[in-house]
Write an enzyme that holds these catalytic residues in place. Structure first.
Site, short mmCIF file in Angstrom:
data_model
loop_
_atom_site.label_atom_id
_atom_site.label_comp_id
_atom_site.label_asym_id
_atom_site.label_seq_id
_atom_site.Cartn_x
_atom_site.Cartn_y
_atom_site.Cartn_z
N GLN A 29 -26.01 -1.53 19.40
CA GLN A 29 -26.72 -1.16 20.63
C GLN A 29 -28.17 -1.61 20.56
OE1 GLN A 29 -25.97 3.03 21.09
NE2 GLN A 29 -23.81 2.71 21.55
N ASP B 56 -16.86 4.37 14.81
CA ASP B 56 -16.20 5.10 15.89
C ASP B 56 -14.84 5.66 15.48
OD1 ASP B 56 -18.31 4.54 17.57
OD2 ASP B 56 -17.36 2.80 18.48
C1 S3P Z 1 -21.37 0.25 20.45
C2 S3P Z 1 -21.98 0.30 19.22
C3 S3P Z 1 -21.83 1.42 18.29
C4 S3P Z 1 -20.64 2.30 18.66
C5 S3P Z 1 -20.55 2.59 20.12
C6 S3P Z 1 -20.45 1.30 20.91
C7 S3P Z 1 -21.63 -0.92 21.31
O1 S3P Z 1 -23.00 2.20 18.32
O2 S3P Z 1 -20.69 3.51 17.93
O3 S3P Z 1 -19.43 3.38 20.40
O4 S3P Z 1 -20.88 -1.17 22.26
O5 S3P Z 1 -22.62 -1.63 21.04
P1 S3P Z 1 -24.29 1.79 17.45
O6 S3P Z 1 -24.54 0.38 17.74
O7 S3P Z 1 -25.40 2.66 17.90
O8 S3P Z 1 -23.91 2.06 16.04
#
Ligand code: S3P
Length: 425
Positions: free
Chosen positions: A167, A312
Site C-alpha cells: 500500500q 492476509d
Molecule cells: C494490499 C496490501 C497489503 C494487504 C492488503 C492489500 C494491497 O497491505 O494486507 O490486504 O492491495 O496493496 P500492506 O501493503 O499494508 O501490507
C-alpha cells in the site's frame, strides 16, 4: 448484527471457478484507469463493498463508468475535484492508494472511512507524501482519517520505507508518476507487486531491481487497461485450509493468480504436509492457473520469512496450525496489529475460546495444535477473522457473530462454504 453457524463436515470435494475476484487487483484496476486515455475494460471486477467503494470514488472523480453486469468500462476525464466526501468504507488499500493518486491532482479532496478504517494508521503514507510536497492532513497530525488533500506539485524522491507494504509502495509509485523526476522506492522485503505489473502493462516506465523500484514520471497518459481480474488467493485460501483439515477432502480453485508474492500461504500449508499442486494456464499482467489441495495430516511449522507475502492469510493459516501436530509459531508479523482488527489479539482470543493453547508476542503468536472445540466467537468486524473461524467450524462446529464484514471482500463466501458443509445464517 448477523451471525452464522457451521456444522462439522464430512469429507468433501470442493471445486470452484467463482472464488471472489482479487481485491488488490480490482482496487488498482479502477484507480489506474483514471490515469489512462481511452476506455479501460475490466472483467470479473470484485463486486464487494471495499472495491465498489473505490469504483464509486473513481466516478466521483469524474470518470465515466458503465457496467453491463459482466464488464465494467471506465473512461477518464482526468482527475476532477469532487463535491462529495470520498468514502473508502473499510478499505485501507483504497484510502492509502487514493492518498498517492490525489496528492498531485488539482483540487481539494476529503477521504473518509468506517469506524474501523478511521482507527488505522495513515502516517505511513501521509508522512512520505508530505516529505515530497504533498499537502495532506488529518487527525493526530495526519495519521487518522478523515484526511484532507490539497493537490500540489510533487518532488522526485529516493525513499526507503521502514515497512514492507504494497500500500505504501503503491501510493508512492502513483505519486511518482506525476512528480518532477525519476523516483526510487526501497522496501525491507518485497511486498505484492501488482502495481508494478499493471502500470508497466499500461505503458509506464518502471524498473525493478531486487527490493528497489524506479519509477519515471508520465510523459503521456497511460494506455487503457484491458484486464480480467483473477480469483483472489487470500479468499481461495479459506477453502485450501478447509480441505487440509478435513480428512479425505480436496479443494480445486480455478482461475486464481499464481503471483509468487501472493501464494506463500499455500507453500506454508504444503510444508505442513498438505498435498498441493499449481498449474499455470494463462498470463495477463499476472500468472493465472489452478491450485489443487488435498488433505493430509498436518504438522507444526514456523513462519518468519516473506511475511508480506502471506500477511492476509495468517488468520486462516492459524486454523490449520490449530489442527496440526505440535507448536507452530508466527514471528515478524507486527503488521497484523494494524489490519482490519488487531489480528494477533483476535486470532489468539478466538482460538483460546475454541480450547486451543496459544502464546501472544508483540510480533506474532504460537499455536499449540490440539482438538478444536465448538464455540461462539466474534469477528470484531474483521472479514478474515469471520471467515477463518467459519472454516474452523467445518471441523468442530462454530457460531460466528458479526458476519456482515464478509461482504467487504467475499460476497459469495456462504454459497461456497455450503459446498463443504452445513451452514445456517
Ligand atoms: C494490499 C496490501 C497489503 C494487504 C492488503 C492489500 C494491497 O497491505 O494486507 O490486504 O492491495 O496493496 P500492506 O501493503 O499494508 O501490507
Amino acid at each position: 448484527m448477523m451471525s452464522a453457524k457451521v456444522y462439522p463436515a464430512k469429507a468433501f470435494g470442493f471445486k470452484s471457478d467463482s472464488i471472489a475476484p482479487d481485491k488488490s487487483i480490482s482496487h488498482r484496476s479502477a484507480m489506474f484507469a483514471i490515469l489512462a486515455e481511452g476506455e479501460s475494460r475490466i472483467e470479473n471486477f470484485l463486486r464487494a463493498e471495499d472495491t465498489l467503494n473505490t469504483l464509486k470514488i473513481v466516478g466521483h472523480l469524474g470518470a465515466e463508468i458503465t457496467d453491463d453486469g459482466s464488464v465494467i468500462t471506465i473512461r477518464s476525464h482526468g482527475i476532477q475535484e469532487s463535491s462529495e466526501i470520498l468514502d473508502c468504507g473499510n478499505s485501507g488499500t483504497g484510502m492509502r492508494l487514493f492518498c498517492g493518486l490525489l496528492s498531485s491532482a488539482e483540487g481539494h479532496f476529503i477521504l473518509t472511512g468506517d469506524e474501523y478504517l478511521k482507527r488505522r494508521p495513515m502516517k505511513r503514507v501521509t508522512q512520505p507524501l508530505r516529505s515530497i510536497g504533498a499537502k495532506l492532513d488529518g487527525r493526530n497530525n495526519g495519521d487518522l482519517a478523515p484526511l484532507s488533500i490539497r493537490g500540489a506539485s510533487l518532488k522526485a524522491f529516493d525513499y526507503t520505507s521502514p515497512i514492507a507494504s504494497a500500500q505504501v509502495k503503491s501510493a508512492m509509485m502513483l505519486a511518482a508518476l506525476r512528480s518532477n523526476g525519476v523516483c526510487t522506492f526501497k522496501e525491507p522485503e518485497l511486498s505484492r507487486d501488482h502495481t508494478e505489473r499493471m502500470l508497466r502493462g499500461m505503458g509506464a516506465r518502471v524498473e525493478i531491481n531486487g527490493l528497489e523500484t524506479k519509477i519515471w514520471p508520465l510523459e503521456k497518459p497511460l494506455q487503457p487497461l484491458h484486464i480480467r481480474v483473477p480469483a483472489d488467493p487470500s479468499s481461495a485460501f479459506f477453502f485450501a485450509v478447509a480441505a487440509a483439515i478435513t480428512p479425505e477432502s480436496s479443494a480445486i480453485i480455478e482461475g486464481v493468480t499464481l503471483n509468487p508474492t501472493r501464494i506463500e500461504a499455500f507453500k506454508v500449508l504444503e510444508r505442513m504436509g498438505a498435498k498441493i499442486t499449481y498449474s499455470l494456464e494463462d498470463e495477463r499482467y499476472e500468472p493465472i492457473g489452478t491450485i489443487a489441495v488435498e488433505y493430509a495430516p498436518l504438522k507444526a511449522v514456523v513462519v518468519e520469512d516473506n511475511i508480506a507475502w502471506l500477511i492476509d492469510e495468517l488468520p486462516a493459516l492459524s486454523i490449520a496450525m490449530a489442527c496440526a501436530e505440535g507448536k507452530s509459531v508466527i514471528k515478524n508479523a507486527e503488521e497484523l496489529r494494524v489490519k482490519e482488527s488487531d489480528r494477533i489479539k483476535t486470532v489468539v482470543d478466538n482460538l483460546n475460546l475454541c480450547g486451543i493453547e496459544t502464546e501472544e508476542y508483540s510480533d506474532g503468536y504460537a499455536v499449540k495444535g490440539g482438538e478444536l472445540k465448538s464455540a461462539v466467537v466474534n469477528s470484531y468486524g474483521d472479514h478474515r477473522i469471520a471467515m477463518s473461524f467459519l472454516i474452523a467450524g467445518l471441523k468442530c462446529g462454530m457460531k460466528v457473530e458479526d458476519i456482515e464484514c464478509i461482504n467487504t471482500s467475499f460476497p459469495n463466501f456462504f454459497e461456497l462454504l455450503g459446498m463443504c458443509g452445513k451452514v445456517e445464517k
